[in-house]
Design a protein around this motif. Structure first.
Motif, PDB file in Angstrom:
ATOM      1  N   LYS A  88       0.827  -1.205   0.000  1.00  0.00           N
ATOM      2  CA  LYS A  88       0.000   0.000   0.000  1.00  0.00           C
ATOM      3  C   LYS A  88       0.864   1.258   0.000  1.00  0.00           C
ATOM      4  N   THR A 120      -9.376 -10.160   0.558  1.00  0.00           N
ATOM      5  CA  THR A 120     -10.204  -8.971   0.327  1.00  0.00           C
ATOM      6  C   THR A 120     -10.482  -8.236   1.623  1.00  0.00           C
ATOM      7  N   GLU A 121     -10.780  -8.998   2.692  1.00  0.00           N
ATOM      8  CA  GLU A 121     -11.078  -8.391   3.989  1.00  0.00           C
ATOM      9  C   GLU A 121      -9.878  -7.599   4.515  1.00  0.00           C
ATOM     10  N   ILE A 123      -7.367  -6.285   2.735  1.00  0.00           N
ATOM     11  CA  ILE A 123      -7.127  -5.113   1.881  1.00  0.00           C
ATOM     12  C   ILE A 123      -8.124  -4.005   2.205  1.00  0.00           C
ATOM     13  N   GLN A 124      -9.373  -4.389   2.449  1.00  0.00           N
ATOM     14  CA  GLN A 124     -10.382  -3.394   2.816  1.00  0.00           C
ATOM     15  C   GLN A 124     -10.096  -2.814   4.197  1.00  0.00           C
ATOM     16  N   ALA A 125      -9.638  -3.664   5.127  1.00  0.00           N
ATOM     17  CA  ALA A 125      -9.348  -3.184   6.480  1.00  0.00           C
ATOM     18  C   ALA A 125      -8.228  -2.163   6.494  1.00  0.00           C
ATOM     19  N   ARG A 127      -7.749  -0.146   4.015  1.00  0.00           N
ATOM     20  CA  ARG A 127      -8.213   0.895   3.093  1.00  0.00           C
ATOM     21  C   ARG A 127      -7.295   0.975   1.871  1.00  0.00           C
ATOM     22  N   ASP A 129      -8.369  -0.773  -0.908  1.00  0.00           N
ATOM     23  CA  ASP A 129      -9.239  -1.359  -1.923  1.00  0.00           C
ATOM     24  C   ASP A 129      -9.562  -0.406  -3.072  1.00  0.00           C
ATOM     25  N   ASP A 130      -9.069   0.830  -3.019  1.00  0.00           N
ATOM     26  CA  ASP A 130      -9.347   1.760  -4.118  1.00  0.00           C
ATOM     27  C   ASP A 130      -8.057   2.219  -4.799  1.00  0.00           C
ATOM     28  N   ILE A 283      -9.353   2.422  10.052  1.00  0.00           N
ATOM     29  CA  ILE A 283      -8.358   1.803   9.190  1.00  0.00           C
ATOM     30  C   ILE A 283      -7.306   1.095  10.039  1.00  0.00           C
TER      31      ILE A 283
END
Length: 371
Positions: A88, A120-121, A123-125, A127, A129-130, A283
């Motif tokens: 990231k 996925t969880e 990566i979303q946690a 932040r 995912d965008d 986050i």
């Protein structure tokens, strides 16, 4: 082959074939190149004036362009969380922990074992995912739609290299490739067999020569070093070791980070303790603090400071007294004293702790007093 004189100035194979040039005839007349290594020799004088792009820092000073790197830890230490945090940071141009990321760069994460839902969880946690700059090759997707990759096989190495070439042609060449993790991505081999590493090492070195930086995520062995054959470390530029921290501040995973091999500038700080925490914005991120790692010589230094009585009221008169107080053999104490005197922590001739030595003691034993 000898090219015809009618070719326009500056023509190369990327241009259209000029009228009147018979490519098939050129190929028929082509002669095999001589396998003579002298054709590849470069004098030191010529090498010094070649226009060679300098290696740049992706994570300064941990990860450079054109490099092979490793991060290893025991199971359950949080190495995938750390790898995702680095991915990231590089993809967004944000600093990674205490280390500077000069600019955002494309990242490719090749996953070897995680269920897609868990990946996925996470990566979303975090932040992440965008982020368009972060591309992921999921093991679950590969398993269902193609086949599970094995980077120990030449065919799969070629598949990954071909994908990288295509990404480069599309302007999406990743600067950093994270392989998570070696055991799941390289199957069917004896990990302790040095000769079985030949193909993998040559591939990683080839990726380095093609301009990629790779980070291999790996497991630690029973003795705390990277698991398997020791040759794996030979081509590495940076090796990052993670261990569980003794006392986390909160409920998150707490990890120590240190560097067991560096080709570039020694990282500063050279030792971190960090904890995975949830911020006010929800986050997950690593909260870190620089710490000073205690080494065996520090315990000897503390005993020298305390003296025979242990309270600093009297100095050791002879090295034998120190040997008895520390409980180590004389050769070990001699090595400790040599290192302490080299670093100017103990007087060159006596057994007195210097002011610099007292500062060191305050750093590594902050709960104690050293006047």
């Amino acid at each position: 082959m000898d090219l015809p004189d009618i070719l326009p100035k500056g023509w190369d194979l990327a241009d259209d074939v000029p009228e009147g040039v018979d490519i098939e005839a050129l190929l028929r007349d082509a002669k095999p190149s001589e396998e003579n290594l002298t054709n590849f020799l470069i004098s030191a004088k010529k090498l010094a004036v070649l226009d060679i792009p300098p290696r740049e820092m992706i994570v300064d000073p941990l990860i450079a362009t054109n490099s092979v790197n490793m991060m290893f830890a025991e199971r359950g230490t949080g190495k995938t969380w750390v790898a995702l945090a680095m991915a990231k940071a590089v993809a967004t141009g944000e600093d990674f922990l205490a280390y500077h990321v000069p600019e955002p760069r494309p990242v490719l994460l090749i996953d070897g074992e995680m269920p897609l839902a868990d990946l996925t969880e996470r990566i979303q946690a975090m932040r992440a995912d965008d982020i368009d700059n972060l591309q992921i090759l999921s093991s679950e997707v590969m398993h269902h739609e193609f086949h599970a990759l094995n980077i120990g096989r030449e065919d799969d190495q070629h598949l990954i290299t071909s994908m990288l070439d295509q990404l480069a042609d599309e302007g999406r060449k990743p600067s950093l490739i994270i392989l998570d993790n070696l055991s799941s991505l390289r199957r069917g081999v004896e990990e302790n067999d040095n000769s079985a590493l030949d193909g993998l090492l040559q591939w990683l070195i080839a990726l380095r020569h093609k301009g990629y930086a790779t980070l291999v995520v790996h497991h630690a062995g029973k003795l705390g070093n990277q698991r398997g054959a020791s040759r794996l470390e030979d081509p590495l530029d940076t090796t990052i070791k993670l261990t569980l921290a003794d006392a986390p501040k909160g409920d998150g995973a707490a990890v120590n980070m240190e560097f067991t091999k560096t080709r570039n500038v020694k990282p500063n700080p050279a030792y971190l303790t960090m904890e995975l925490v949830e911020g006010d914005d929800g986050i997950l991120d690593w909260d870190y603090g620089e710490t000073t790692k205690v080494v065996p010589q520090d315990h000897t230094l503390r005993i020298i400071y305390g003296g025979p009585a242990g309270d600093g009221s009297k100095r050791f008169a002879k090295q034998k007294e120190l040997v008895d107080a520390v409980g180590l053999k004389p050769p070990a104490i001699s090595k400790h004293l040599s290192a302490l005197r080299h670093d100017e922590l103990v007087d060159k001739k006596g057994l007195t702790v210097t002011e610099k030595g007292k500062e060191r003691l305050r750093d590594v034993f902050p709960k104690e007093t050293f006047d």
